[in-house]
Scaffold this active site. Structure first.
Site, PDB file in Angstrom:
ATOM      1  N   ASP A 281      -3.697  -7.198  -4.575  1.00 43.27           N
ATOM      2  CA  ASP A 281      -4.586  -7.037  -3.430  1.00 43.27           C
ATOM      3  C   ASP A 281      -4.021  -7.905  -2.304  1.00 43.27           C
ATOM      4  OD1 ASP A 281      -6.578  -7.229  -1.533  1.00 43.27           O
ATOM      5  OD2 ASP A 281      -8.206  -7.535  -2.983  1.00 43.27           O
TER       6      ASP A 281
ATOM      7  N   SER B 202      -1.598   0.754  15.011  1.00 44.78           N
ATOM      8  CA  SER B 202      -2.227   2.061  15.276  1.00 44.78           C
ATOM      9  C   SER B 202      -2.455   2.164  16.777  1.00 44.78           C
ATOM     10  CB  SER B 202      -3.574   2.129  14.553  1.00 44.78           C
ATOM     11  OG  SER B 202      -4.365   3.164  15.113  1.00 44.78           O
TER      12      SER B 202
ATOM     13  N   ASN C 154       1.976  -2.194   5.414  1.00 47.14           N
ATOM     14  CA  ASN C 154       1.368  -0.881   5.619  1.00 47.14           C
ATOM     15  C   ASN C 154      -0.070  -0.788   5.087  1.00 47.14           C
ATOM     16  OD1 ASN C 154       1.603   2.276   5.812  1.00 47.14           O
ATOM     17  ND2 ASN C 154       1.046   1.856   3.680  1.00 47.14           N
TER      18      ASN C 154
ATOM     19  N   SER D 299       1.263   3.451  -2.724  1.00 52.26           N
ATOM     20  CA  SER D 299       0.972   4.418  -3.784  1.00 52.26           C
ATOM     21  C   SER D 299       0.764   5.819  -3.222  1.00 52.26           C
ATOM     22  CB  SER D 299      -0.281   3.980  -4.551  1.00 52.26           C
ATOM     23  OG  SER D 299      -1.333   3.668  -3.657  1.00 52.26           O
TER      24      SER D 299
ATOM     25  N   TYR E 210     -11.486  -1.831  12.283  1.00 55.00           N
ATOM     26  CA  TYR E 210     -10.098  -1.355  12.134  1.00 55.00           C
ATOM     27  C   TYR E 210      -9.322  -1.585  13.438  1.00 55.00           C
ATOM     28  CZ  TYR E 210      -6.359   2.128  11.378  1.00 55.00           C
ATOM     29  OH  TYR E 210      -5.149   2.779  11.252  1.00 55.00           O
TER      30      TYR E 210
ATOM     31  N   GLY F 240       0.820  -1.219   0.000  1.00 51.47           N
ATOM     32  CA  GLY F 240       0.000   0.000   0.000  1.00 51.47           C
ATOM     33  C   GLY F 240       0.844   1.254   0.000  1.00 51.47           C
TER      34      GLY F 240
HETATM   35  N1  LIG Z   1      -3.463   8.138   8.772  1.00 49.79           N
HETATM   36  C1  LIG Z   1      -3.384   8.008  10.077  1.00 49.79           C
HETATM   37  O1  LIG Z   1      -3.654   8.961  10.834  1.00 49.79           O
HETATM   38  C2  LIG Z   1      -2.935   6.694  10.660  1.00 49.79           C
HETATM   39  C3  LIG Z   1      -2.840   6.560  12.043  1.00 49.79           C
HETATM   40  C4  LIG Z   1      -2.413   5.351  12.590  1.00 49.79           C
HETATM   41  C5  LIG Z   1      -2.072   4.305  11.749  1.00 49.79           C
HETATM   42  N2  LIG Z   1      -2.184   4.451  10.402  1.00 49.79           N
HETATM   43  C6  LIG Z   1      -1.804   3.323   9.567  1.00 49.79           C
HETATM   44  O2  LIG Z   1      -0.800   3.739   8.653  1.00 49.79           O
HETATM   45  C7  LIG Z   1      -0.907   3.000   7.433  1.00 49.79           C
HETATM   46  C8  LIG Z   1      -1.036   3.952   6.264  1.00 49.79           C
HETATM   47  O3  LIG Z   1      -2.156   4.770   6.460  1.00 49.79           O
HETATM   48  P1  LIG Z   1      -2.489   5.980   5.466  1.00 49.79           P
HETATM   49  O4  LIG Z   1      -3.377   6.888   6.209  1.00 49.79           O
HETATM   50  O5  LIG Z   1      -1.255   6.445   4.827  1.00 49.79           O
HETATM   51  O6  LIG Z   1      -3.393   5.175   4.396  1.00 49.79           O
HETATM   52  P2  LIG Z   1      -4.029   5.679   3.008  1.00 49.79           P
HETATM   53  O7  LIG Z   1      -3.577   7.050   2.681  1.00 49.79           O
HETATM   54  O8  LIG Z   1      -5.487   5.389   3.101  1.00 49.79           O
HETATM   55  O9  LIG Z   1      -3.357   4.665   1.957  1.00 49.79           O
HETATM   56  C9  LIG Z   1      -3.640   3.303   2.053  1.00 49.79           C
HETATM   57  C10 LIG Z   1      -2.761   2.562   1.089  1.00 49.79           C
HETATM   58  O10 LIG Z   1      -3.099   1.160   1.181  1.00 49.79           O
HETATM   59  C11 LIG Z   1      -3.358   0.676  -0.127  1.00 49.79           C
HETATM   60  N3  LIG Z   1      -4.309  -0.431  -0.063  1.00 49.79           N
HETATM   61  C12 LIG Z   1      -5.563  -0.435   0.459  1.00 49.79           C
HETATM   62  N4  LIG Z   1      -6.114  -1.647   0.340  1.00 49.79           N
HETATM   63  C13 LIG Z   1      -5.185  -2.433  -0.271  1.00 49.79           C
HETATM   64  C14 LIG Z   1      -5.146  -3.799  -0.666  1.00 49.79           C
HETATM   65  N5  LIG Z   1      -6.185  -4.616  -0.441  1.00 49.79           N
HETATM   66  N6  LIG Z   1      -4.034  -4.266  -1.274  1.00 49.79           N
HETATM   67  C15 LIG Z   1      -2.966  -3.455  -1.500  1.00 49.79           C
HETATM   68  N7  LIG Z   1      -2.941  -2.159  -1.139  1.00 49.79           N
HETATM   69  C16 LIG Z   1      -4.041  -1.660  -0.546  1.00 49.79           C
HETATM   70  C17 LIG Z   1      -3.848   1.866  -0.923  1.00 49.79           C
HETATM   71  O11 LIG Z   1      -3.584   1.616  -2.300  1.00 49.79           O
HETATM   72  P3  LIG Z   1      -4.574   2.081  -3.487  1.00 49.79           P
HETATM   73  O12 LIG Z   1      -4.825   3.550  -3.298  1.00 49.79           O
HETATM   74  O13 LIG Z   1      -3.765   1.775  -4.700  1.00 49.79           O
HETATM   75  O14 LIG Z   1      -5.809   1.243  -3.368  1.00 49.79           O
HETATM   76  C18 LIG Z   1      -2.962   2.987  -0.357  1.00 49.79           C
HETATM   77  O15 LIG Z   1      -1.714   2.999  -1.005  1.00 49.79           O
HETATM   78  C19 LIG Z   1      -2.133   2.091   7.616  1.00 49.79           C
HETATM   79  O16 LIG Z   1      -1.712   0.820   8.065  1.00 49.79           O
HETATM   80  C20 LIG Z   1      -2.929   2.794   8.686  1.00 49.79           C
HETATM   81  O17 LIG Z   1      -3.783   1.921   9.380  1.00 49.79           O
HETATM   82  C21 LIG Z   1      -2.598   5.621   9.820  1.00 49.79           C
END
Ligand SMILES: NC(=O)c1ccc[n+]([C@@H]2O[C@H](COP(=O)([O-])OP(=O)(O)OC[C@H]3O[C@@H](n4cnc5c(N)ncnc54)[C@H](OP(=O)(O)O)[C@@H]3O)[C@@H](O)[C@H]2O)c1
Length: 251
Positions: free
Chosen positions: A62, A141, A89, A12, A155, A10
């Site tokens: 996926d 998280s 991730n 991108s 989640y 993930g």
């Molecule tokens: N954002 C926060 O505040 C926060 C806080 C705590 C923890 N986290 C954790 O940090 C990590 C990244 O979060 P983020 O906010 O950067 O996420 P994000 O912007 O929503 O990006 C999610 C990524 O995961 C990919 N993805 C989703 N489903 C997938 C699948 N089935 N197979 C392969 N790729 C998949 C998406 O790819 P496509 O776009 O190509 O589908 C995208 O690149 C996650 O594990 C999240 O739980 C985030």
């Protein structure tokens, strides 16, 4: 010397993208995995190859689909011959009223976040164990620890599962692969910034008030912790969940 290879699932956009840039900056060849955001993945590959003296590969898969995961790992091994670091991730969430949640919403979120992390680790660890070395960093998280809520229960449960998966894999793959997790609090991702715009700038401000450092983490700050856990400097950390939430108000 042969360059090390990192696979970030993930990657991108969001934190995964920042992890790719952090590892490329440190001389790793990088594998960018995506599911829907093909253009963003391809433009990240271009950016990395233009700015750093490393190779980048893009793979659509996926992570919740076992065959696609197996094919992705085989493709990477065919091109690079090894995977030294895996960052699990890729994640999704479903924000809704508890009463509206159902079997499908649970299966979808657990399938990507928890089962996906298990599947990618299963296939990548086979090659790491052959080399008798490797690092796995899982992205958890603080929702799995003290910020859980009924609106994000799928989640939160998936991330709690990732914490146990981290400890189990650390035990299973010892003494060859170190497995650790980072449990971030709020991160200043594009998604969180767009939620903030929709809520007229009130979201980030009100959530920041609940954090001792009074701000969200930058993506680069969390990517640096991920890199640290994959580096030689963290050689004696194994089975740990590192909470990176800027300090909880409850301390
Ligand atoms: N954002 C926060 O505040 C926060 C806080 C705590 C923890 N986290 C954790 O940090 C990590 C990244 O979060 P983020 O906010 O950067 O996420 P994000 O912007 O929503 O990006 C999610 C990524 O995961 C990919 N993805 C989703 N489903 C997938 C699948 N089935 N197979 C392969 N790729 C998949 C998406 O790819 P496509 O776009 O190509 O589908 C995208 O690149 C996650 O594990 C999240 O739980 C985030």
């Amino acid at each position: 010397m042969e360059r090390k290879v990192v696979l970030v699932t993930g990657s991108s956009r969001g934190l995964g993208r920042s992890c790719i840039i952090e590892f490329a900056k440190r001389g790793y060849d990088v594998v960018i995995n995506y599911l829907h955001s093909e253009k963003m993945a391809e433009s990240l590959k271009e950016e990395v190859e233009k700015n750093f003296d490393v190779k980048a590969m893009v793979v659509k898969a996926d992570v919740s689909n076992e065959q696609q995961v197996q094919d992705m790992v085989e493709k990477i091994i065919k091109i690079f011959g090894h995977i030294d670091v895996l960052v699990n991730n890729a994640a999704i969430e479903n924000n809704s009223e508890f009463a509206e949640k159902n079997k499908e919403s649970f299966e979808k979120v657990l399938g990507t976040n928890l089962i996906g992390s298990f599947l990618v680790s299963k296939y990548v660890s086979k090659f790491m164990l052959k080399c008798q070395s490797g690092r796995i960093v899982n992205i958890s998280s603080n929702n799995s620890i003290d910020k859980y809520d009924s609106s994000t229960v799928e989640y939160d449960v998936s991330k709690a599962g990732i914490n146990i998966l981290t400890k189990v894999m650390a035990k299973e793959f010892a003494p060859f692969i170190n497995v650790n997790a980072v449990a971030p609090g709020w991160i200043l991702t594009e998604t969180n910034q767009s939620i903030d715009r929709e809520l007229d700038g009130t979201f980030i401000k009100s959530e920041s008030e609940k954090i001792l450092l009074k701000r969200f983490a930058t993506m680069e700050e969390i990517a640096k912790i991920v890199f640290f856990l994959a580096s030689e400097e963290a050689s004696y950390l194994n089975g740990e969940i590192i909470v990176a939430d800027g300090g909880s108000q409850n301390v």
